[in-house]
Scaffold this active site. Structure first.
Site, PDB file in Angstrom:
ATOM      1  N   ARG A  35      22.799  19.323  63.798  1.00 19.63           N
ATOM      2  CA  ARG A  35      23.424  19.071  62.492  1.00 19.63           C
ATOM      3  C   ARG A  35      24.917  19.390  62.504  1.00 19.63           C
ATOM      4  O   ARG A  35      25.691  18.743  61.790  1.00 19.63           O
ATOM      5  CB  ARG A  35      22.713  19.907  61.414  1.00 19.63           C
ATOM      6  CG  ARG A  35      21.368  19.319  61.056  1.00 19.63           C
ATOM      7  CD  ARG A  35      20.656  20.149  60.026  1.00 19.63           C
ATOM      8  NE  ARG A  35      19.488  19.413  59.525  1.00 19.63           N
ATOM      9  CZ  ARG A  35      18.490  19.977  58.872  1.00 19.63           C
ATOM     10  NH1 ARG A  35      18.508  21.268  58.642  1.00 19.63           N
ATOM     11  NH2 ARG A  35      17.484  19.248  58.442  1.00 19.63           N
ATOM     12  N   LYS A 197      -0.141  15.841  56.245  1.00 21.87           N
ATOM     13  CA  LYS A 197      -0.772  15.397  54.995  1.00 21.87           C
ATOM     14  C   LYS A 197      -0.454  13.966  54.600  1.00 21.87           C
ATOM     15  O   LYS A 197       0.692  13.534  54.655  1.00 21.87           O
ATOM     16  CB  LYS A 197      -0.319  16.323  53.851  1.00 21.87           C
ATOM     17  CG  LYS A 197      -0.778  17.760  54.010  1.00 21.87           C
ATOM     18  CD  LYS A 197      -0.200  18.594  52.878  1.00 21.87           C
ATOM     19  CE  LYS A 197      -0.724  20.024  52.933  1.00 21.87           C
ATOM     20  NZ  LYS A 197      -0.115  20.848  51.880  1.00 21.87           N
ATOM     21  N   GLY A 354      13.419  16.004  60.530  1.00 23.86           N
ATOM     22  CA  GLY A 354      12.368  17.024  60.548  1.00 23.86           C
ATOM     23  C   GLY A 354      11.754  17.261  61.918  1.00 23.86           C
ATOM     24  O   GLY A 354      12.456  17.358  62.919  1.00 23.86           O
ATOM     25  N   GLY A 377      13.309  14.899  54.592  1.00 23.62           N
ATOM     26  CA  GLY A 377      12.919  14.597  53.208  1.00 23.62           C
ATOM     27  C   GLY A 377      13.812  13.563  52.557  1.00 23.62           C
ATOM     28  O   GLY A 377      13.343  12.665  51.860  1.00 23.62           O
TER      29      GLY A 377
END
Length: 395
Positions: A35, A197, A354, A377
């Site tokens: 980053r 999920k 992620g 996200g």
């Protein structure tokens, strides 16, 4: 939207929202500087123009104000080395000392402010706090795509206090690459969705069903699909209430002519541990006290075969518990197949932030795919068609 290349920063103090939320070990050393390095071209362009840079970021999730563990002072030396400029540090992000240091900054100099999240007002999107931050610079540059989906003080609210709001190179590249996938994908277009999920990925899956030719599903969410279809999953991860949704996704895909590919075999373990006993079983045949932690060899062969023939690839989420080296085989094999498709087949490959970004970088393949997103996200929400506050504030 103003972009870096259309703006002259000569004599300007640029207040830049960067995403320096990097992982640190117990000695406060950076373990992945992706980053930080991503933002360097933005900073260098401003300095080259004859401007100065005031960098603001969050780090971690501090609960009660200033905490040693989450201080951005730990980034000063590594940032100075990467940038080749001696970076100054303000031990607060607002207040007298920050204001004085910002005011005395000369062209070519860089100042890093202390962690924004040491103030609760940052995450609350507090207008007064945003205004205090805005007083430090002449022009606001947003280069923190990873937090663009949050309406925080420094990522969105602050925009109203600047006449000049500029999109940084990271932000621009993220938007351009996401658009390329969504609007200009060359076929065959394959998306790989992994992770734990279905509920986290449902909106992106539904949108992708209108875009892709093939949707590969791996990771923990596959066991909910298996259970919904009547298979045995032992102690594997299950979202019991999402079984009807899993069947609905399969039906929708069939209706739209999209091929959904689920694992045909799994590597399962007798406990959730790297040193667990393991065995390969057919999907839907996991013994009662065992749990699936990775995709099996047959599945790897199927998945890699599809990827190597693809022209556009979007990957978000690992194939198993890749943090355990003994259960990282599937994730690593997918990473290799994505690289092969990119390098040998000329495919465009976007890695969706992620865990997928960590997986591809840990395997040393980060520079061998088309683009690695810095925002997990934020990228998902952008691709779901949501308005990102940090992007809207630039428009």
């Amino acid at each position: 939207m103003k972009t870096l290349d259309t703006y002259d920063f000569s004599g300007k103090k640029a207040l830049i929202r960067v995403d320096f939320n990097v992982p640190l070990n117990d000695k406060y050393e950076i373990t992945d500087d992706t980053r930080i390095t991503a933002t360097i071209p933005t900073i260098k362009k401003i300095l080259k123009d004859g401007g100065s840079c005031i960098l603001m970021s969050h780090l971690g999730r501090p609960k009660d104000g200033p905490t040693e563990k989450y201080s951005l002072k730990h980034l000063v030396n590594p940032l100075s080395l990467i940038l080749g400029v001696s970076v100054k540090f303000a031990d607060d992000c607002i207040g007298e000392s920050a204001a004085e240091q910002a005011a005395s900054l000369k062209p070519g100099e860089v100042l890093l402010l202390e962690n924004l999240r040491f103030y609760k007002e940052e995450e609350k999107g507090d207008v007064v706090f945003a205004e205090k931050l805005s007083k430090l610079g002449d022009v606001w540059v947003n280069d923190a795509f990873g937090t663009a989906h949050r309406a925080h003080a420094s990522t969105a609210v602050i925009g109203q206090f600047f006449e000049d709001r500029v999109c940084g190179y990271v932000m621009q590249a993220e938007i351009d690459n996401a658009q390329k996938i969504l609007e200009h994908a060359e076929r065959p277009f394959t998306a790989i969705m992994g992770g734990a999920k279905i509920s986290d990925k449902i909106l992106i899956i539904e949108r992708l069903l209108d875009k892709v030719d093939t949707l590969i599903i791996g990771g923990g969410m596959t066991y909910t699909f298996t259970k919904a279809q009547g298979g045995e999953i032992g102690k594997s991860l299950l979202e019991a209430d999402k079984q009807p949704l899993a069947l609905e996704i399969l039906a929708k895909a069939k209706e739209k002519g999209v091929k959904i590919v689920l694992p045909s075999d799994n590597v399962c373990a007798d406990k959730f541990s790297n040193d667990a006993n393991k065995q390969v079983v057919k999907t839907g045949e996991i013994p009662a006290d065992w749990e699936g932690l990775d995709i099996g060899p047959e599945t790897i062969k199927t998945f890699t075969g599809i990827l190597e023939k693809s022209k556009t690839i979007l990957w978000n989420g690992p194939m198993g518990v890749f943090e355990f080296p003994n259960f990282a085989t599937g994730t690593n094999a997918v990473a290799e197949a994505v690289v092969k498709a990119t390098e040998e087949n000329g495919a465009f490959s976007l890695i969706g932030g992620g865990d997928s970004a960590s997986a591809i970088n840990n395997a040393g393949y980060g520079d061998r795919v088309s683009y690695v997103s810095t925002g997990g996200g934020a990228l998902l929400e952008y691709m779901e068609g949501k308005t990102l506050p940090g992007v809207a504030a630039l428009e």
